[in-house]
Every structure is written in C-alpha cells, then in structure tokens.
Design a protein around this motif. Structure first.
Motif, PDB file in Angstrom:
ATOM      1  N   PHE A 106       0.386  35.424  44.292  1.00  0.00           N
ATOM      2  CA  PHE A 106      -0.543  35.277  45.414  1.00  0.00           C
ATOM      3  C   PHE A 106      -0.859  36.632  46.043  1.00  0.00           C
ATOM      4  O   PHE A 106      -2.010  36.941  46.375  1.00  0.00           O
ATOM      5  CB  PHE A 106       0.057  34.357  46.487  1.00  0.00           C
ATOM      6  N   ALA A 107       0.196  37.437  46.215  1.00  0.00           N
ATOM      7  CA  ALA A 107       0.016  38.728  46.884  1.00  0.00           C
ATOM      8  C   ALA A 107      -0.940  39.631  46.122  1.00  0.00           C
ATOM      9  O   ALA A 107      -1.807  40.288  46.715  1.00  0.00           O
ATOM     10  CB  ALA A 107       1.365  39.415  47.063  1.00  0.00           C
ATOM     11  N   VAL A 108      -0.806  39.675  44.793  1.00  0.00           N
ATOM     12  CA  VAL A 108      -1.667  40.553  44.016  1.00  0.00           C
ATOM     13  C   VAL A 108      -3.055  39.943  43.838  1.00  0.00           C
ATOM     14  O   VAL A 108      -4.057  40.671  43.715  1.00  0.00           O
ATOM     15  CB  VAL A 108      -1.027  40.883  42.643  1.00  0.00           C
ATOM     16  N   ALA A 109      -3.135  38.609  43.868  1.00  0.00           N
ATOM     17  CA  ALA A 109      -4.453  37.961  43.745  1.00  0.00           C
ATOM     18  C   ALA A 109      -5.303  38.197  44.979  1.00  0.00           C
ATOM     19  O   ALA A 109      -6.526  38.343  44.892  1.00  0.00           O
ATOM     20  CB  ALA A 109      -4.283  36.455  43.504  1.00  0.00           C
ATOM     21  N   ARG A 110      -4.658  38.244  46.153  1.00  0.00           N
ATOM     22  CA  ARG A 110      -5.408  38.378  47.409  1.00  0.00           C
ATOM     23  C   ARG A 110      -5.178  39.728  48.094  1.00  0.00           C
ATOM     24  O   ARG A 110      -5.607  39.927  49.228  1.00  0.00           O
ATOM     25  CB  ARG A 110      -5.021  37.241  48.363  1.00  0.00           C
ATOM     26  N   GLN A 111      -4.520  40.661  47.406  1.00  0.00           N
ATOM     27  CA  GLN A 111      -4.293  42.017  47.917  1.00  0.00           C
ATOM     28  C   GLN A 111      -3.656  41.988  49.316  1.00  0.00           C
ATOM     29  O   GLN A 111      -4.016  42.756  50.210  1.00  0.00           O
ATOM     30  CB  GLN A 111      -5.603  42.813  47.953  1.00  0.00           C
ATOM     31  N   ILE A 112      -2.720  41.107  49.498  1.00  0.00           N
ATOM     32  CA  ILE A 112      -2.149  40.870  50.818  1.00  0.00           C
ATOM     33  C   ILE A 112      -1.434  42.092  51.397  1.00  0.00           C
ATOM     34  O   ILE A 112      -1.650  42.429  52.578  1.00  0.00           O
ATOM     35  CB  ILE A 112      -1.231  39.627  50.784  1.00  0.00           C
ATOM     36  N   PRO A 113      -0.581  42.804  50.632  1.00  0.00           N
ATOM     37  CA  PRO A 113       0.102  43.952  51.243  1.00  0.00           C
ATOM     38  C   PRO A 113      -0.860  45.022  51.750  1.00  0.00           C
ATOM     39  O   PRO A 113      -0.697  45.553  52.857  1.00  0.00           O
ATOM     40  CB  PRO A 113       0.993  44.475  50.110  1.00  0.00           C
ATOM     41  N   GLU A 114      -1.879  45.357  50.950  1.00  0.00           N
ATOM     42  CA  GLU A 114      -2.830  46.394  51.353  1.00  0.00           C
ATOM     43  C   GLU A 114      -3.669  45.930  52.555  1.00  0.00           C
ATOM     44  O   GLU A 114      -3.931  46.706  53.483  1.00  0.00           O
ATOM     45  CB  GLU A 114      -3.741  46.749  50.179  1.00  0.00           C
ATOM     46  N   ALA A 115      -4.054  44.662  52.518  1.00  0.00           N
ATOM     47  CA  ALA A 115      -4.836  44.134  53.632  1.00  0.00           C
ATOM     48  C   ALA A 115      -4.007  44.118  54.912  1.00  0.00           C
ATOM     49  O   ALA A 115      -4.518  44.406  56.014  1.00  0.00           O
ATOM     50  CB  ALA A 115      -5.327  42.725  53.299  1.00  0.00           C
ATOM     51  N   SER A 116      -2.720  43.806  54.771  1.00  0.00           N
ATOM     52  CA  SER A 116      -1.836  43.802  55.934  1.00  0.00           C
ATOM     53  C   SER A 116      -1.683  45.210  56.501  1.00  0.00           C
ATOM     54  O   SER A 116      -1.775  45.425  57.728  1.00  0.00           O
ATOM     55  CB  SER A 116      -0.465  43.236  55.548  1.00  0.00           C
ATOM     56  N   ALA A 117      -1.454  46.202  55.614  1.00  0.00           N
ATOM     57  CA  ALA A 117      -1.290  47.587  56.066  1.00  0.00           C
ATOM     58  C   ALA A 117      -2.563  48.090  56.747  1.00  0.00           C
ATOM     59  O   ALA A 117      -2.507  48.777  57.775  1.00  0.00           O
ATOM     60  CB  ALA A 117      -0.924  48.474  54.881  1.00  0.00           C
ATOM     61  N   SER A 118      -3.716  47.730  56.170  1.00  0.00           N
ATOM     62  CA  SER A 118      -4.995  48.147  56.755  1.00  0.00           C
ATOM     63  C   SER A 118      -5.190  47.555  58.143  1.00  0.00           C
ATOM     64  O   SER A 118      -5.605  48.241  59.084  1.00  0.00           O
ATOM     65  CB  SER A 118      -6.145  47.726  55.832  1.00  0.00           C
ATOM     66  N   THR A 119      -4.861  46.291  58.292  1.00  0.00           N
ATOM     67  CA  THR A 119      -5.030  45.627  59.578  1.00  0.00           C
ATOM     68  C   THR A 119      -4.063  46.186  60.622  1.00  0.00           C
ATOM     69  O   THR A 119      -4.420  46.392  61.780  1.00  0.00           O
ATOM     70  CB  THR A 119      -4.828  44.105  59.417  1.00  0.00           C
ATOM     71  N   HIS A 120      -2.813  46.451  60.196  1.00  0.00           N
ATOM     72  CA  HIS A 120      -1.840  47.063  61.102  1.00  0.00           C
ATOM     73  C   HIS A 120      -2.325  48.443  61.578  1.00  0.00           C
ATOM     74  O   HIS A 120      -1.990  48.872  62.689  1.00  0.00           O
ATOM     75  CB  HIS A 120      -0.477  47.216  60.405  1.00  0.00           C
ATOM     76  N   ALA A 121      -3.095  49.114  60.737  1.00  0.00           N
ATOM     77  CA  ALA A 121      -3.598  50.445  61.083  1.00  0.00           C
ATOM     78  C   ALA A 121      -4.815  50.372  62.020  1.00  0.00           C
ATOM     79  O   ALA A 121      -5.406  51.411  62.352  1.00  0.00           O
ATOM     80  CB  ALA A 121      -3.951  51.210  59.821  1.00  0.00           C
ATOM     81  N   GLY A 122      -5.197  49.180  62.432  1.00  0.00           N
ATOM     82  CA  GLY A 122      -6.315  49.022  63.354  1.00  0.00           C
ATOM     83  C   GLY A 122      -7.661  48.965  62.672  1.00  0.00           C
ATOM     84  O   GLY A 122      -8.708  49.010  63.326  1.00  0.00           O
ATOM     85  N   LYS A 123      -7.672  48.854  61.364  1.00  0.00           N
ATOM     86  CA  LYS A 123      -8.930  48.755  60.629  1.00  0.00           C
ATOM     87  C   LYS A 123      -9.306  47.283  60.459  1.00  0.00           C
ATOM     88  O   LYS A 123      -8.466  46.396  60.568  1.00  0.00           O
ATOM     89  CB  LYS A 123      -8.804  49.427  59.262  1.00  0.00           C
ATOM     90  N   TRP A 124     -10.532  47.045  60.199  1.00  0.00           N
ATOM     91  CA  TRP A 124     -10.988  45.685  59.937  1.00  0.00           C
ATOM     92  C   TRP A 124     -11.873  45.719  58.705  1.00  0.00           C
ATOM     93  O   TRP A 124     -13.095  45.646  58.768  1.00  0.00           O
ATOM     94  CB  TRP A 124     -11.730  45.124  61.152  1.00  0.00           C
ATOM     95  N   GLU A 125     -11.192  45.861  57.517  1.00  0.00           N
ATOM     96  CA  GLU A 125     -11.907  46.123  56.265  1.00  0.00           C
ATOM     97  C   GLU A 125     -12.064  44.835  55.467  1.00  0.00           C
ATOM     98  O   GLU A 125     -11.621  44.725  54.319  1.00  0.00           O
ATOM     99  CB  GLU A 125     -11.169  47.180  55.454  1.00  0.00           C
ATOM    100  N   LYS A 126     -12.713  43.866  56.095  1.00  0.00           N
ATOM    101  CA  LYS A 126     -12.823  42.541  55.486  1.00  0.00           C
ATOM    102  C   LYS A 126     -13.478  42.571  54.103  1.00  0.00           C
ATOM    103  O   LYS A 126     -13.047  41.896  53.173  1.00  0.00           O
ATOM    104  CB  LYS A 126     -13.588  41.625  56.431  1.00  0.00           C
ATOM    105  N   SER A 127     -14.490  43.382  53.942  1.00  0.00           N
ATOM    106  CA  SER A 127     -15.221  43.408  52.674  1.00  0.00           C
ATOM    107  C   SER A 127     -14.485  44.163  51.581  1.00  0.00           C
ATOM    108  O   SER A 127     -14.794  44.021  50.398  1.00  0.00           O
ATOM    109  CB  SER A 127     -16.597  44.037  52.883  1.00  0.00           C
ATOM    110  N   LYS A 128     -13.468  44.958  51.977  1.00  0.00           N
ATOM    111  CA  LYS A 128     -12.748  45.778  50.999  1.00  0.00           C
ATOM    112  C   LYS A 128     -11.788  44.950  50.153  1.00  0.00           C
ATOM    113  O   LYS A 128     -11.527  45.273  48.996  1.00  0.00           O
ATOM    114  CB  LYS A 128     -11.984  46.884  51.726  1.00  0.00           C
ATOM    115  N   PHE A 129     -11.298  43.868  50.717  1.00  0.00           N
ATOM    116  CA  PHE A 129     -10.236  43.122  50.032  1.00  0.00           C
ATOM    117  C   PHE A 129     -10.770  41.791  49.514  1.00  0.00           C
ATOM    118  O   PHE A 129     -10.545  40.731  50.078  1.00  0.00           O
ATOM    119  CB  PHE A 129      -9.054  42.905  50.983  1.00  0.00           C
ATOM    120  N   MET A 130     -11.496  41.888  48.421  1.00  0.00           N
ATOM    121  CA  MET A 130     -12.057  40.708  47.772  1.00  0.00           C
ATOM    122  C   MET A 130     -11.062  40.230  46.706  1.00  0.00           C
ATOM    123  O   MET A 130     -10.803  40.922  45.725  1.00  0.00           O
ATOM    124  CB  MET A 130     -13.396  41.040  47.119  1.00  0.00           C
TER     125      MET A 130
END
Length: 531
Positions: free
Chosen positions: A113-137
């Motif tokens: 699941f984590a690699v299918a939805r890029q969860i770790p990277e999306a989590s790190a990005s969000t924690h960094a105050g970014k909102w990169e919704k389109s980046k994590f397809m």
C-alpha cells in the motif's frame, strides 16, 4: 533433576513463567547474550538455551556447552546459530516460524500500500508544510496482478489478503501443488511468467543458494515495465544495485524493502531513491508477534526437555507430543537394533537399509531412521545422538535407504535393519509387543523371541549337542546369572544362535572360557541402554 534452561536474550516474563510452571529450572539473564565471554563461561551448566538475535551460538560456544541439548530461537531467522556445528554436537536447533507469520504478511501488505500510494513521501511533504497533492499520483491495488514468489506459510497469508483486496494473484513456488494453489485461490506459474505479468512482486522465500539473487539484474530486466517490488523476507533475494538502476531508469516504478543484504543497513543503493519505502526489519515487530514467538519457544523447549517432543527443529525431524508417546518404544527399538549391529560390526559400514513393516511403516520414519543410525554409531562414538548421527553418516559416505511394506507375517509391524560392509551383510529385526517392550524377533534370518536387557551375550555356533550345557555350566561356575535365554537355529544350514540376558556384564575371562571350548564361532558381549 529438573532440566536447566538459560534465557540469554530479552524474552517476555510470561514465557519465562511457562518454563517455571512446567517444572523447568530457568535462569533469565536478558543481557547475557551480548557478553560472549560471560556466556561462554556459564553455558556448560544448561540443557537448553533460549535466544533471540543478540546471542551468537558459535562453534566455540557449543564446544563449551557440555550438557546442551537444545537451542531455540524466538523467531524465524537463525543466522546467529552455527547449525552444522550444533548438529555435529548433537544439539537440536529450533525456531518459531509460525508466531510472526501474520505480522510479517501484514507488513508486506502495508508496504505494498505504501509504495502504491507513495505514503511515506507524501507524509514527509505534508509535515514540511507543503501541499503537493498533484505530485503524489498513486495506483490502485484492485484488479492488479500480484506475483508472489514463495507461497508457503507467510506467502500463503499474503495470497489470502491479496484475494480479499480483489487482486489477481499468481504464484511461483516449485513446491506448490495444484491442490494447494486452488485452496489459496492463486494461479501457479513459472518464474518467467510471473516476472512478465506482475504489477506487484512480493518475495516470501528463505535465503538459500537457489534463491539468492532470485531477482537478479537479468530477472529484473524481464519484469513488466512499471512493476513495484516488495521484499519483507530476507536480504540477498534481490540484487539491490541492479534494482536501484532499474528504478532510476524508470523500468521499476517503486520498491518497498524491510530487509537488506547487509544489516543493520546504514547504506544501500536503494536509499534516497524516489518511491522507495525502507523499514528496519520490522516484519515481526508487533507486540502480538513478539509475545507469540516467546511463548512458543518456551513451550517447544519444555516439551522437548520433558517429553522428547520435537517441534520446528531445523536439524532433526519433528516429533509431536502424541507421536512421542506412541513412538517412544519404537524409537527405543530402532536404537536397540542399531546398537546390536554397531557392537558386532568391526569394519566400516558402507550401506544401511531399514525396512518398516505394517504399523511401523505408518510412523514418523525420519525420526526412526535417525534413531537407528544413532544406535549403529554409538558403540564407536558414545557422544553421537539422533541429531548428529545422520551428519556423521553422510560425512563417512554411508548410503542410507529405507523400504516400507504392508503388514506381512504375524506381527502388526516390525523394523528390519540390514547393514553392509565390504566383507559381509548383517541383519536383525524387532517389534514392540503390547506391553510396550521392544523385542528382537530375527537375527541372521533366524527366528527368535528375545527380551532386551542392559547386559547381554550373543553367541553363534553349529547346531550340535552341548551348547546349552556349555553356556549354562561356564556362566554358572563363574557366578554370572542368566535372566533370560533365547535360542534359534536354521534347519537347512544347521547354524544356531543364542542370546542371553544377564544380570551383570560378563567378565572377559568368562568369555575366554567359552571361546576355549571350541564350540562357538562368536562370543560377543552386548550392552543396551534400556532405562
């Protein structure tokens, strides 16, 4: 005296209490395994050693372990145990492969699941105050093809969970039967087909010479473009450098690894690559799994030390508690048959054949084989046991074979042992009577009915008058009491044997008096462990 067990790594208090409740004398020293010199100085006093990963069971440690009978690892991996050295020493090595099956399988699903939805990277990005919704397809798992390499205990659970996610599951496993595949709801395929068709590949095999780098550079190149690879089994199954290159080139879309070729993994070609999820060997790291394997190791060790039941052994056939009760007399018979031949054989053994008839043929033949071979070798090597005997036999080039047959003759079952040397062939058969006592029923093709005692005398002679008188007279004159006396002969060749059960060992001087009569071809004292 109660068996003594040392727990040298961290194990739950509940598991330690199991030893105490079962009547085992246990010492719980959870930090001792980290101090190899202190452990070396202490190990000689113990019958069992319970460990996790910190304790290293080396050849040196085993050499100092005078009383050690069993080493049990709370977990699957036994990389910290020298199994060949333990086998030669006669020490059983156990693990607990079932206590963390669900936990490891769930971790593989979580990593998928984590690699299918890029969860770790999306989590790190969000924690960094970014909102990169389109980046994590990401991609869905539903309807995707999951290739499972290894459909054993853990792999089977992964297959079940993947079916629940409505994935299409294919599996490569040389030992997977069509019936088992149907039960798992998977399609059995060859490795190349799995590589070509899978959207996700997950590995669930041990690390062996055959599985090492099973996803090599060449095999990674055969995978479907955009594949995602999950490894929660063992480091070394995947060529990490080749996988890193395939990720960089875009051929592989992502990877999720819980295990690495070198651990602890402080550096890897996979680190810091996009869409690569890495965890520090967490497959078994849940509260439930840690408790389960600890409880299992305590129960397994207690069962073995108290009843002889062997579960999840890596260097000896497993024998359940129920089998141990039924097979106990048969295992003792197998040892006696081997001991008889071993004490009479003065030249190197070339081949061993064991025939199992009737009910004996339906028992745990691997265990009976080990007991028989141990009996043969013990007269020359008193330290040998059921664990070490097959190893020693293999080293000496002894060919071991077994035969089974349906009930023939008057007995419900029997075991017949035949041993070949360069110059002769020797055979003996035995059974277990309803009273649970092993008996010899045939020697050299001659039918007998002999009770087995600790001290025995075996003679061979021509079938002529005076044999019984000579035996009884000489033994009586020298104060050797006969508890039981069995005779047998062949009509055709006029060969005869006698097997005497004595109250004490027969002195050498008395043996010489029997030989001096000229009546006997062989006069051989025998000793059996009957307690």
């Amino acid at each position: 005296m109660a068996p003594k067990v040392l727990v040298s790594d961290k194990l739950s208090e509940t598991a330690v209490q199991i030893f105490r409740d079962r009547g085992i004398d246990v010492d719980f020293e959870p930090n001792l395994g980290k101090d190899k010199d202190a452990l070396l100085a202490k190990i000689k006093d113990y019958d069992g050693l319970a460990i996790r990963s910190a304790t290293k069971v080396t050849e040196k440690l085993l050499a100092a372990a005078d009383n050690l009978k069993v080493v049990a690892r709370a977990g699957i991996g036994v990389d910290n145990v020298d199994i060949p050295a333990a086998s030669k020493k006669g020490v059983i090595v156990m693990n607990t492969p079932f206590g963390n099956m669900i936990t490891t399988a769930e971790h593989a699903i979580a990593m998928m699941f984590a690699v299918a939805r890029q969860i770790p990277e999306a989590s790190a990005s969000t924690h960094a105050g970014k909102w990169e919704k389109s980046k994590f397809m990401g991609v869905e798992l539903t309807s995707k093809v999951l290739g499972v390499i290894g459909a054993g205990n853990i792999g089977g659970i992964v297959c079940d969970r993947a079916n629940g996610l409505h994935m299409r599951v294919i599996a490569y496993d040389p030992f997977l039967s069509e019936e088992r595949a149907d039960k798992l709801g998977v399609t059995k395929v060859e490795l190349d087909e799995l590589l070509a068709k899978s959207d996700f590949i997950t590995l669930h095999v041990p690390l062996t010479d055959k599985t090492r780098n099973i996803l090599s550079k060449e095999n990674i190149a055969k995978t479907k473009k955009g594949v995602r690879i999950i490894n929660c089994a063992r480091g070394g199954l995947v060529d990490e450098a080749a996988l890193a290159e395939a990720i960089k080139s875009g051929h592989v879309a992502g990877a999720a690894f819980d295990v690495f070729e070198v651990e602890p993994a402080t550096d890897s070609p996979l680190f810091n690559l996009p869409n690569v999820v890495c965890t520090p060997h967490l497959g078994a790291s849940t509260t439930e799994a840690q408790e389960n394997v600890a409880l299992q190791v305590a129960e397994q060790m207690s069962d073995y030390l108290l009843t002889g039941a062997v579960a999840n052994a890596l260097n000896m056939p497993s024998v359940t508690a129920e089998e141990a009760k039924v097979m106990g007399p048969w295992i003792k018979l197998a040892e006696h048959l081997g001991a008889f031949v071993g004490q009479l054989t003065d030249e190197p053994v070339k081949a061993i054949n064991i025939l199992y008839d009737g009910c004996a043929a339906e028992m745990n033949l691997d265990a009976l084989n080990c007991a028989t071979v141990a009996g043969i070798m013990k007269p020359a090597n008193p330290d040998v046991n059921m664990v070490s005997a097959p190893i020693i036999a293999e080293e000496r080039g002894i060919k071991i074979s077994r035969t089974t047959q349906h009930k023939q003759g008057v007995f419900d079952g029997y075991i017949k042992l035949t041993v070949k040397t360069d110059s002769r062939e020797r055979s003996i058969a035995g059974t277990v009577f309803s009273d649970g006592k092993p008996r010899f029923i045939q020697i050299k093709g001659i039918t007998i009915d002999a009770e087995i005692g600790q001290h025995m005398l075996y003679t061979t002679n021509r079938d002529v008058p005076g044999i019984i008188g000579a035996l009884g007279g000489i033994l009586g004159e020298n104060g050797v009491n006969i508890a039981n006396f069995t005779l047998g002969r062949t009509e055709s060749t006029r060969d005869a044997i006698a097997l005497l059960y004595l109250d004490e060992p027969i002195p050498e001087a008395v043996q010489e008096k029997l030989r001096a009569t000229g009546l006997f071809q062989q006069v051989r004292p025998l000793e059996f462990e009957v307690a």
